[in-house]
Design a protein around this motif. Structure first.
Motif, PDB file in Angstrom:
ATOM      1  N   SER A  17    -102.209  17.889 -44.079  1.00 18.98           N
ATOM      2  CA  SER A  17    -101.944  16.525 -43.610  1.00 18.98           C
ATOM      3  C   SER A  17    -100.658  16.024 -44.277  1.00 18.98           C
ATOM      4  O   SER A  17    -100.193  16.599 -45.262  1.00 18.98           O
ATOM      5  CB  SER A  17    -103.140  15.622 -43.909  1.00 18.98           C
ATOM      6  OG  SER A  17    -104.213  15.992 -43.058  1.00 18.98           O
ATOM      7  N   PHE A  18    -100.092  14.945 -43.735  1.00 20.47           N
ATOM      8  CA  PHE A  18     -98.752  14.517 -44.175  1.00 20.47           C
ATOM      9  C   PHE A  18     -98.727  13.003 -44.331  1.00 20.47           C
ATOM     10  O   PHE A  18     -99.163  12.267 -43.439  1.00 20.47           O
ATOM     11  CB  PHE A  18     -97.730  14.969 -43.121  1.00 20.47           C
ATOM     12  CG  PHE A  18     -96.288  14.790 -43.518  1.00 20.47           C
ATOM     13  CD1 PHE A  18     -95.775  15.381 -44.663  1.00 20.47           C
ATOM     14  CD2 PHE A  18     -95.421  14.040 -42.721  1.00 20.47           C
ATOM     15  CE1 PHE A  18     -94.435  15.240 -45.010  1.00 20.47           C
ATOM     16  CE2 PHE A  18     -94.077  13.891 -43.057  1.00 20.47           C
ATOM     17  CZ  PHE A  18     -93.593  14.498 -44.202  1.00 20.47           C
ATOM     18  N   LEU A  19     -98.211  12.560 -45.466  1.00 22.91           N
ATOM     19  CA  LEU A  19     -98.104  11.126 -45.768  1.00 22.91           C
ATOM     20  C   LEU A  19     -96.633  10.807 -46.046  1.00 22.91           C
ATOM     21  O   LEU A  19     -96.143  11.051 -47.147  1.00 22.91           O
ATOM     22  CB  LEU A  19     -98.973  10.803 -47.001  1.00 22.91           C
ATOM     23  CG  LEU A  19     -98.845   9.423 -47.634  1.00 22.91           C
ATOM     24  CD1 LEU A  19     -99.284   8.315 -46.676  1.00 22.91           C
ATOM     25  CD2 LEU A  19     -99.680   9.351 -48.930  1.00 22.91           C
TER      26      LEU A  19
ATOM     27  N   TYR B 246    -102.870  21.701 -35.092  1.00 21.14           N
ATOM     28  CA  TYR B 246    -103.397  22.388 -36.284  1.00 21.14           C
ATOM     29  C   TYR B 246    -104.530  21.611 -36.955  1.00 21.14           C
ATOM     30  O   TYR B 246    -105.017  22.001 -38.014  1.00 21.14           O
ATOM     31  CB  TYR B 246    -102.254  22.664 -37.272  1.00 21.14           C
ATOM     32  CG  TYR B 246    -101.258  23.663 -36.710  1.00 21.14           C
ATOM     33  CD1 TYR B 246    -101.449  25.037 -36.860  1.00 21.14           C
ATOM     34  CD2 TYR B 246    -100.151  23.229 -35.973  1.00 21.14           C
ATOM     35  CE1 TYR B 246    -100.561  25.957 -36.317  1.00 21.14           C
ATOM     36  CE2 TYR B 246     -99.256  24.143 -35.431  1.00 21.14           C
ATOM     37  CZ  TYR B 246     -99.468  25.507 -35.597  1.00 21.14           C
ATOM     38  OH  TYR B 246     -98.594  26.411 -35.051  1.00 21.14           O
ATOM     39  N   GLY B 247    -104.925  20.476 -36.348  1.00 22.56           N
ATOM     40  CA  GLY B 247    -106.089  19.748 -36.862  1.00 22.56           C
ATOM     41  C   GLY B 247    -105.841  19.012 -38.169  1.00 22.56           C
ATOM     42  O   GLY B 247    -106.737  18.872 -39.002  1.00 22.56           O
ATOM     43  N   HIS B 248    -104.604  18.526 -38.359  1.00 19.91           N
ATOM     44  CA  HIS B 248    -104.301  17.753 -39.574  1.00 19.91           C
ATOM     45  C   HIS B 248    -103.985  16.304 -39.197  1.00 19.91           C
ATOM     46  O   HIS B 248    -103.918  15.968 -38.022  1.00 19.91           O
ATOM     47  CB  HIS B 248    -103.131  18.407 -40.321  1.00 19.91           C
ATOM     48  CG  HIS B 248    -103.470  19.778 -40.814  1.00 19.91           C
ATOM     49  ND1 HIS B 248    -102.732  20.900 -40.500  1.00 19.91           N
ATOM     50  CD2 HIS B 248    -104.513  20.222 -41.564  1.00 19.91           C
ATOM     51  CE1 HIS B 248    -103.283  21.961 -41.055  1.00 19.91           C
ATOM     52  NE2 HIS B 248    -104.372  21.582 -41.694  1.00 19.91           N
ATOM     53  N   THR B 249    -103.791  15.469 -40.217  1.00 23.50           N
ATOM     54  CA  THR B 249    -103.587  14.035 -39.962  1.00 23.50           C
ATOM     55  C   THR B 249    -102.218  13.583 -40.451  1.00 23.50           C
ATOM     56  O   THR B 249    -101.810  13.928 -41.569  1.00 23.50           O
ATOM     57  CB  THR B 249    -104.689  13.212 -40.675  1.00 23.50           C
ATOM     58  OG1 THR B 249    -105.953  13.697 -40.240  1.00 23.50           O
ATOM     59  CG2 THR B 249    -104.571  11.734 -40.354  1.00 23.50           C
ATOM     60  N   LEU B 250    -101.549  12.802 -39.603  1.00 24.04           N
ATOM     61  CA  LEU B 250    -100.317  12.118 -40.008  1.00 24.04           C
ATOM     62  C   LEU B 250    -100.742  10.736 -40.511  1.00 24.04           C
ATOM     63  O   LEU B 250    -101.192   9.897 -39.722  1.00 24.04           O
ATOM     64  CB  LEU B 250     -99.378  11.993 -38.802  1.00 24.04           C
ATOM     65  CG  LEU B 250     -98.113  11.151 -38.992  1.00 24.04           C
ATOM     66  CD1 LEU B 250     -97.199  11.747 -40.060  1.00 24.04           C
ATOM     67  CD2 LEU B 250     -97.358  11.014 -37.663  1.00 24.04           C
ATOM     68  N   TYR B 251    -100.668  10.511 -41.813  1.00 21.32           N
ATOM     69  CA  TYR B 251    -101.072   9.228 -42.402  1.00 21.32           C
ATOM     70  C   TYR B 251     -99.851   8.321 -42.504  1.00 21.32           C
ATOM     71  O   TYR B 251     -98.847   8.707 -43.114  1.00 21.32           O
ATOM     72  CB  TYR B 251    -101.640   9.449 -43.808  1.00 21.32           C
ATOM     73  CG  TYR B 251    -102.975  10.145 -43.830  1.00 21.32           C
ATOM     74  CD1 TYR B 251    -104.140   9.474 -43.497  1.00 21.32           C
ATOM     75  CD2 TYR B 251    -103.074  11.484 -44.207  1.00 21.32           C
ATOM     76  CE1 TYR B 251    -105.378  10.112 -43.536  1.00 21.32           C
ATOM     77  CE2 TYR B 251    -104.303  12.130 -44.238  1.00 21.32           C
ATOM     78  CZ  TYR B 251    -105.456  11.434 -43.906  1.00 21.32           C
ATOM     79  OH  TYR B 251    -106.655  12.072 -43.937  1.00 21.32           O
ATOM     80  N   LEU B 252     -99.925   7.106 -41.931  1.00 18.72           N
ATOM     81  CA  LEU B 252     -98.788   6.188 -41.969  1.00 18.72           C
ATOM     82  C   LEU B 252     -99.124   5.034 -42.930  1.00 18.72           C
ATOM     83  O   LEU B 252     -99.990   4.210 -42.626  1.00 18.72           O
ATOM     84  CB  LEU B 252     -98.495   5.684 -40.552  1.00 18.72           C
ATOM     85  CG  LEU B 252     -98.132   6.832 -39.577  1.00 18.72           C
ATOM     86  CD1 LEU B 252     -98.025   6.330 -38.141  1.00 18.72           C
ATOM     87  CD2 LEU B 252     -96.834   7.517 -39.981  1.00 18.72           C
ATOM     88  N   PRO B 253     -98.462   5.002 -44.096  1.00 22.06           N
ATOM     89  CA  PRO B 253     -98.838   4.038 -45.138  1.00 22.06           C
ATOM     90  C   PRO B 253     -98.294   2.631 -44.882  1.00 22.06           C
ATOM     91  O   PRO B 253     -97.258   2.479 -44.222  1.00 22.06           O
ATOM     92  CB  PRO B 253     -98.183   4.633 -46.386  1.00 22.06           C
ATOM     93  CG  PRO B 253     -96.966   5.320 -45.862  1.00 22.06           C
ATOM     94  CD  PRO B 253     -97.335   5.858 -44.495  1.00 22.06           C
ATOM     95  N   HIS B 254     -98.962   1.630 -45.440  1.00 17.99           N
ATOM     96  CA  HIS B 254     -98.457   0.255 -45.257  1.00 17.99           C
ATOM     97  C   HIS B 254     -97.271  -0.042 -46.172  1.00 17.99           C
ATOM     98  O   HIS B 254     -96.508  -0.976 -45.932  1.00 17.99           O
ATOM     99  CB  HIS B 254     -99.586  -0.771 -45.412  1.00 17.99           C
ATOM    100  CG  HIS B 254    -100.220  -0.847 -46.745  1.00 17.99           C
ATOM    101  ND1 HIS B 254     -99.858  -1.770 -47.674  1.00 17.99           N
ATOM    102  CD2 HIS B 254    -101.204  -0.113 -47.328  1.00 17.99           C
ATOM    103  CE1 HIS B 254    -100.601  -1.631 -48.767  1.00 17.99           C
ATOM    104  NE2 HIS B 254    -101.423  -0.617 -48.577  1.00 17.99           N
ATOM    105  N   GLY B 255     -97.072   0.769 -47.191  1.00 21.46           N
ATOM    106  CA  GLY B 255     -95.864   0.667 -48.015  1.00 21.46           C
ATOM    107  C   GLY B 255     -95.642  -0.715 -48.586  1.00 21.46           C
ATOM    108  O   GLY B 255     -96.528  -1.285 -49.231  1.00 21.46           O
TER     109      GLY B 255
END
Ligand SMILES: NC(=O)c1ccc[n+]([C@@H]2O[C@H](COP(=O)([O-])OP(=O)(O)OC[C@H]3O[C@@H](n4cnc5c(N)ncnc54)[C@H](O)[C@@H]3O)[C@@H](O)[C@H]2O)c1
Length: 250
Positions: free
Chosen positions: A82-84, A107-116
């Motif tokens: 997964s990717f942050l 590939y069954g992973h998550t794109l995490y989008l942070p509030h920063g």
């Protein structure tokens, strides 16, 4: 225990790495940062070259370097983990966002989008289908914007897509807001350079069917790219992803 790595070992990266090590919430495989002279940071190996094999066996890759690093590695990292990403202006280019989403799905992973640096992206995302208008005005010191203005100056007024291209280091929050809400072309951006401030200030207006929100965030920054709040915000996002802690706001 989850295995993670950082791309970028500056202010935000080191804050997260220290937090993870203190809480023993994950194993840190490496910090990729070609501009660091040390061989280790906080006891973690620093690597200066990166290729796809480096991502093998990782659960999460955290980017806190530059938008170019997101463009270069997002899709590749998401094949393995997964990717942050924190340098979210990279996603102004549709192919970068689509490439990342495609790899995540395949590939069954998550794109995490942070509030920063801002708050409330989860709420904006939840309401996106009833939102008609989004605007954001950011007020920073000239130094933080890499400028030399002697007086209050409106340096940009246009779409978030243009703003993210012109100021990739400074308007990650405009990119994050666009991704959560109604997109880069319908989000209206203003950037102001004000020599009298030592803060990063963001005023967000959201209007839609039966809703009218104003989110006003100010954090001490002293000319730096990241203000006082970002390391805390980043550590909170990472904790939620790693599932550490027994209480979580969702
Ligand atoms: N999403 C948000 O709200 C938000 C808020 C603050 C900062 N940011 C972004 O997060 C990123 C990190 O911020 P920071 O305050 O830690 O910055 P920083 O300048 O303190 O650290 C950046 C690090 O990245 C390294 N770096 C530069 N080019 C690199 C490359 N090609 N490969 C790997 N490493 C590289 C630098 O050597 C430095 O150590 C920046 O892009 C910043 O704009 C996003």
């Amino acid at each position: 225990m989850k295995k993670i790595a950082f791309l970028g070992g500056g202010k935000v990266g080191q804050a997260m790495a220290a937090h993870v090590l203190e809480n023993k919430s994950a194993e840190i495989a490496f910090i990729f940062d070609p501009f660091r002279k040390e061989d280790t940071l906080l006891g973690v190996p620093v690597i200066r070259e990166l290729n796809e094999t480096c991502f093998e066996g990782l659960d999460l890759v955290v980017e806190c370097a530059t938008a170019d690093v997101v463009k270069a590695y997002a899709a590749c990292a998401l094949k393995h983990a997964s990717f942050l990403p924190f340098s979210m202006t990279a996603f102004r280019e549709d192919e970068v966002l689509e490439g990342a989403k495609k790899a995540a799905a395949e590939y069954g992973h998550t794109l995490y989008l942070p509030h920063g640096a801002i708050l409330g992206l989860d709420g904006i995302f939840d309401g996106r289908t009833i939102i008609d208008e989004v605007s954001i005005e950011t007020i920073k010191s000239p130094k933080s914007l890499g400028r030399d203005d002697k007086e209050y100056t409106v340096v940009f007024d246009g779409t978030a897509r243009e703003a993210a291209g012109l100021y990739p280091r400074n308007v990650n929050v405009h990119a994050a807001l666009s991704l959560a809400g109604i997109g880069f072309d319908r989000t209206h951006s203003r950037i102001i350079s004000d020599p009298s401030v030592n803060t990063n200030e963001h005023v967000i207006r959201v209007k839609g069917e039966g809703i009218d929100w104003t989110i006003h965030v100010t954090a001490f920054a002293a000319g730096a790219v990241s203000g006082k709040y970002v390391p805390y915000s980043a550590c909170g996002s990472l904790d939620r992803i790693l599932g550490s802690g027994n209480v979580s706001f969702v």
